[in-house]
Design an enzyme around this catalytic site. Structure first.
Site, mmCIF file in Angstrom:
data_model
loop_
_atom_site.group_PDB
_atom_site.id
_atom_site.type_symbol
_atom_site.label_atom_id
_atom_site.label_comp_id
_atom_site.label_asym_id
_atom_site.label_seq_id
_atom_site.Cartn_x
_atom_site.Cartn_y
_atom_site.Cartn_z
ATOM 1 N N LYS A 2 35.262 26.553 23.924
ATOM 2 C CA LYS A 2 36.653 26.696 23.506
ATOM 3 C C LYS A 2 36.700 27.059 22.026
ATOM 4 O O LYS A 2 36.391 26.268 21.161
ATOM 5 C CB LYS A 2 37.403 25.394 23.755
ATOM 6 C CG LYS A 2 38.862 25.647 23.960
ATOM 7 C CD LYS A 2 39.368 24.937 25.184
ATOM 8 C CE LYS A 2 40.698 25.492 25.623
ATOM 9 N NZ LYS A 2 41.590 24.549 26.204
ATOM 10 N N GLU A 24 46.667 24.455 35.009
ATOM 11 C CA GLU A 24 46.932 23.969 36.366
ATOM 12 C C GLU A 24 47.883 22.773 36.413
ATOM 13 O O GLU A 24 48.326 22.383 37.479
ATOM 14 C CB GLU A 24 45.607 23.564 37.041
ATOM 15 C CG GLU A 24 44.725 24.728 37.468
ATOM 16 C CD GLU A 24 43.756 25.180 36.393
ATOM 17 O OE1 GLU A 24 44.022 24.900 35.200
ATOM 18 O OE2 GLU A 24 42.742 25.815 36.729
ATOM 19 N N THR A 64 44.073 31.343 34.689
ATOM 20 C CA THR A 64 43.102 30.553 33.931
ATOM 21 C C THR A 64 41.855 31.411 33.795
ATOM 22 O O THR A 64 41.519 32.157 34.705
ATOM 23 C CB THR A 64 42.679 29.285 34.683
ATOM 24 O OG1 THR A 64 42.058 29.685 35.902
ATOM 25 C CG2 THR A 64 43.853 28.395 34.973
ATOM 26 N N TRP A 124 39.232 30.146 25.786
ATOM 27 C CA TRP A 124 37.933 30.014 26.444
ATOM 28 C C TRP A 124 36.982 31.167 26.126
ATOM 29 O O TRP A 124 37.390 32.309 26.052
ATOM 30 C CB TRP A 124 38.113 30.023 27.953
ATOM 31 C CG TRP A 124 38.784 28.841 28.561
ATOM 32 C CD1 TRP A 124 39.921 28.864 29.294
ATOM 33 C CD2 TRP A 124 38.342 27.482 28.548
ATOM 34 N NE1 TRP A 124 40.217 27.604 29.720
ATOM 35 C CE2 TRP A 124 39.268 26.739 29.280
ATOM 36 C CE3 TRP A 124 37.249 26.831 27.974
ATOM 37 C CZ2 TRP A 124 39.137 25.372 29.459
ATOM 38 C CZ3 TRP A 124 37.128 25.476 28.148
ATOM 39 C CH2 TRP A 124 38.057 24.763 28.873
HETATM 40 P P1 AMP Z 1 43.476 25.569 29.732
HETATM 41 O O1 AMP Z 1 43.801 25.607 31.172
HETATM 42 O O2 AMP Z 1 42.950 26.858 29.224
HETATM 43 O O3 AMP Z 1 44.591 25.073 28.935
HETATM 44 O O4 AMP Z 1 42.282 24.553 29.527
HETATM 45 C C1 AMP Z 1 42.349 23.259 30.034
HETATM 46 C C2 AMP Z 1 41.142 22.515 29.606
HETATM 47 O O5 AMP Z 1 41.135 22.368 28.191
HETATM 48 C C3 AMP Z 1 41.055 21.114 30.139
HETATM 49 O O6 AMP Z 1 40.534 21.092 31.432
HETATM 50 C C4 AMP Z 1 40.129 20.449 29.144
HETATM 51 O O7 AMP Z 1 38.780 20.749 29.408
HETATM 52 C C5 AMP Z 1 40.510 21.148 27.849
HETATM 53 N N1 AMP Z 1 41.459 20.317 27.104
HETATM 54 C C6 AMP Z 1 42.794 20.420 27.050
HETATM 55 N N2 AMP Z 1 43.317 19.487 26.229
HETATM 56 C C7 AMP Z 1 42.296 18.769 25.753
HETATM 57 C C8 AMP Z 1 42.184 17.665 24.863
HETATM 58 N N3 AMP Z 1 43.237 17.112 24.282
HETATM 59 N N4 AMP Z 1 40.949 17.176 24.619
HETATM 60 C C9 AMP Z 1 39.858 17.722 25.178
HETATM 61 N N5 AMP Z 1 39.894 18.772 26.023
HETATM 62 C C10 AMP Z 1 41.097 19.294 26.319
#
Ligand code: AMP
Length: 763
Positions: free
Chosen positions: A438, A329, A184, A443
């Site tokens: 994002k 995660e 991550t 990120w």
């Molecule tokens: P990642 O581990 O890079 O996939 O990022 C995960 C993070 O993306 C989550 O903790 C959220 O903050 C954000 N995220 C994922 N899906 C959504 C969604 N449908 N709406 C808003 N935020 C999201």
């Protein structure tokens, strides 16, 4: 007492074994990195993955070794993925969108022994090879003819597969054996590795196969646009073979036109991607009047799905959108917004409010909301708190214990998201506890950029927040408080950042402010800054809010991702995503504005003027006692793009049909004249018939066509003007032009001698 059922370890090799046995002939279609569409089957993938395993063993890979992939979604990537996992090695998916230094850090932290790479990423590996001491081999996912000669020691995937022995004994290890590793890019500190087990992947697959979760079926054709290198393509590289669905892998081309082409040519019924991809597709469809004929359902996650996308798909193309939330995660699926029986009984507009939420937890995911004291909060739809999760496919600890203990006393993991949960169990993210930005599903760390910007000699403080962007969801905005008496320009700061951060992290704009508010603990108060900047619009967003004409004229955008320069090899002829830096929108001249003085707002509290659009009255100074800035540009007021008009698919179809008929009517007079001329030329028609057809009937049809054209414009207006305006106008223009030509001809005829009027037909 123990149960007496069979001990059948849940290892993922059984997924591809199952696909080979029961869905062996089912197709897997890839847009190869080399260009052509390549077709294979689950049986072939299985056979080749076994050869990959043998090749890895021959290269000295042992169970538990980390083997990385740096690759787009293709069948070869799937072969490598199952080949690695089948022998108990760990498939470490590398995200090519990371900055080279992060990539090196991750490879070294994981101690990757071998990297499978697409041709696309060879330059970055070539440049950083010496910084990856644990990597013993680099295998290029290509055929021998394309293997670059100037990459010392690079091995060819196809040669390895061909030379490896066919059968390999897969599995036979504990189901808790590590299968996959994905880092991550968190808010603070170094990236952390999430180490999936065979069991967690298997259970995640079973859960996501549920009809209320991802719900893909054997009859589906699935296009995972979401990459295998980010959160396991939401598990689709497991669940598609598990159910026997046809897989369509998009390779490196994720722009609207390429995705649309695959949707239509391969008959895709189901797809999954981040909102950015779907926005690009919608833009492309509207600009080209493209059709969606087979797609039924799309899953959108990674960041919050905008309402306009759900409406656009539903109303204009009859495609159902399912919103999902998850994170690396959580393997990654955490929640999905599929309706329960009460929501299913609501009308579409009410249902939409639930579709926009992140949704409910499937079996296997437990959720709770807590306050800062870890006290559980009610599920009333309004109380928000930190979102915590637990379950058999939720992280228990990061690879190598990075970050220490990450579970609370009850075994829950803090997601870093802030959310509400309503009475239906629908979770909604209200904020991110983290402040990363994002962009295009990836990120950007605000903290890293602001730390560097704050190092500029003229800066006292710097803060970076994400602001809405029409294509990339969010882009970074840099706010700088200058040292007293200093003045500067955005360019000076952007130049300062160049080379220190990945190009695609470069802020889209720089705003100079009087004050950067600090919170109670001395940290920058991002919440307050976001509140103050809530009406700020990026230049690119302002442009996108302009009428659809402008949007249609914009060239098709491509995925926003940093790419290395093309290599000096045959592969250079491949499609390269343009360098991110070239795609940063042109910036206006320096924008100088002022925050209210720090004393006006206490940390953590909205300032008294928080609801006053921040840039409404741009100040003309960059700090107390500073001379006026060289150039001050008033920021455009926040002008959110009008939500897409809601149009029922039936109405859109009617408009489509009507405008087609109207177009035929519009060109009929010209066709009649042409037929009359031809008829006379070929002696098939006498002069009287010519006059009747070309000079009597055709003008009358032209008159009718003007009327149908005017009605057509009305129809276009009602059926989604954005989509139909061009056709409506064209029909009207053709009709009007034809009629105009008759009027002119008639007037000319009236002035000419009577015999001349009939001359066109005379031979
Ligand atoms: P990642 O581990 O890079 O996939 O990022 C995960 C993070 O993306 C989550 O903790 C959220 O903050 C954000 N995220 C994922 N899906 C959504 C969604 N449908 N709406 C808003 N935020 C999201």
């Amino acid at each position: 007492m123990q149960g007496l059922m069979q001990d059948w370890p849940l290892t993922v090799d059984k997924i591809i074994d199952h696909a080979k046995t029961w869905h062996g002939a089912r197709e897997v279609v890839s847009r190869s990195v080399e260009g052509p569409i390549v077709r294979t089957t689950y049986a072939q993938i299985h056979a080749r993955a076994q050869r990959v395993s043998n090749a890895l063993l021959a290269l000295g890979v042992q169970p538990g070794d980390r083997v990385a992939t740096l690759a787009w979604n293709t069948a070869r990537h799937i072969e490598a993925w199952y080949g690695i996992m089948g022998i108990g090695a760990v498939c470490h998916t590398l995200n090519p969108r990371l900055f080279a230094e992060q990539l090196c850090y991750i490879v070294n932290h994981a101690e990757d022994k071998l990297i499978f790479t697409d041709l696309t990423f060879l330059p970055v590996l070539l440049e950083n090879r010496a910084k990856m001491p644990t990597v013993q081999h680099i295998v290029v996912l290509t055929d021998p003819d394309r293997l670059p000669k100037d990459f010392p020691g690079a091995l060819c995937f196809e040669t390895l597969v061909e030379q490896a022995s066919p059968d390999c004994a897969w599995g036979g290890f504990d189901e808790n054996t590590a299968a996959g590793l994905c880092y991550t890019s968190g808010t603070t500190g170094n990236p952390k590795g999430v180490l999936y087990s065979h069991r967690s992947n298997f259970l995640h697959t079973l859960v996501t196969m549920g009809s209320d979760v991802l719900g893909i079926k054997a009859a589906d054709t699935v296009l995972p646009v979401v990459p295998m290198f980010h959160a396991n393509a939401w598990g689709l590289a497991f669940s598609a073979p598990a159910v026997g669905a046809k897989l369509v892998m998009p390779g490196a081309k994720l722009d609207g036109a390429s995705v649309h082409e695959l949707l239509e040519t391969e008959g895709v019924t189901y797809s999954a991607a981040v909102p950015t991809v779907w926005q690009m597709l919608l833009t492309h469809l509207r600009a080209t009047n493209g059709k969606i004929t087979t797609l039924k359902r799309v899953v959108i996650g990674g960041s919050a799905v905008p309402e306009a996308i759900v409406r656009g798909f539903r109303d204009e193309y009859g495609v159902d959108v399912t919103h999902a939330w998850g994170m690396t995660e959580t393997s990654p699926l955490g929640t999905q917004a599929t309706p329960n029986h009460l929501i299913a009984a609501m009308d579409p507009e009410q249902q939409l409010q639930f579709k926009l939420k992140q949704g409910r937890a499937p079996l296997g995911i437990q959720l709770k909301l807590v306050d800062d004291d870890d006290k559980e909060l009610p599920h009333d739809g309004t109380t928000f708190g930190r979102l915590k999760v637990s379950g058999p496919f939720v992280v228990g600890e990061y690879f190598k214990g990075e970050g220490g203990k990450i579970l609370d006393a009850e075994g829950y993991f803090d997601t870093g998201d802030v959310a509400t949960v309503d009475e239906h169990g629908f979770m909604q993210i209200t904020d991110r506890a983290k402040d990363v930005i994002k962009s295009g599903g990836e990120w950007i760390s605000s903290i890293e950029i602001e730390n560097i910007a704050a190092g500029h000699p003229k800066a006292e403080l710097a803060a970076v927040i994400g602001v809405a962007h029409p294509k990339w969801d969010e882009r970074p905005l840099l706010l700088v408080k200058l040292n007293a008496g200093e003045s500067s320009t955005p360019k000076e700061f952007l130049d300062f950042l160049e080379g220190k951060i990945a190009k695609w992290w470069t802020p889209d704009d720089v705003v100079f402010v009087d004050d950067i508010p600090l919170g109670a603990t001395g940290k920058i108060d991002k919440k307050l800054i976001r509140d103050r900047m809530k009406d700020y619009v990026l230049p690119a967003a302002a442009a996108a809010a302009a009428p659809a004409v402008a949007l249609a004229a914009t060239p098709e955008p491509k995925i926003y991702a940093p790419q290395p320069e093309p290599p000096n090899l045959e592969a250079a002829s491949l499609e390269w995503t343009p360098n991110a830096a070239q795609r940063i929108e042109p910036k206006p001249e320096p924008v100088v504005a002022a925050f209210p003085a720090a004393s006006e707002a206490k940390a953590g509290e909205a300032p008294a003027d928080a609801d006053v659009p921040f840039p409404a009255e741009p100040a003309t100074h960059a700090g107390p006692g500073l001379p006026p800035a060289e150039s001050v540009i008033a920021q455009p007021m926040f002008a959110p793009a009008a939500p897409a008009k809601r149009v029922s698919p039936g109405r859109a179809r009617f408009a489509d049909l009507y405008l087609k008929l109207a177009a035929i009517v519009a060109i009929t007079p010209a066709a009649m004249v042409a037929v009359a001329f031809l008829g006379v030329q070929l002696n098939l028609m006498d002069r009287a018939a010519f006059v009747r057809l070309a000079l009597d009937l055709a003008p009358q049809v032209a008159l009718i066509s003007v009327a149908t054209g005017v009605v057509g414009l009305g129809v276009a207006l009602l059926a989604g003007f954005n989509r139909f305006w061009l056709r409506g106008l064209m029909v009207l223009a053709i009709s009007a032009a034809t009629l105009g030509a008759y009027v002119v001809a008639r007037n000319a005829g009236a002035q000419a001698p009577p015999a001349a009027a009939a001359q066109p037909a005379s031979r």
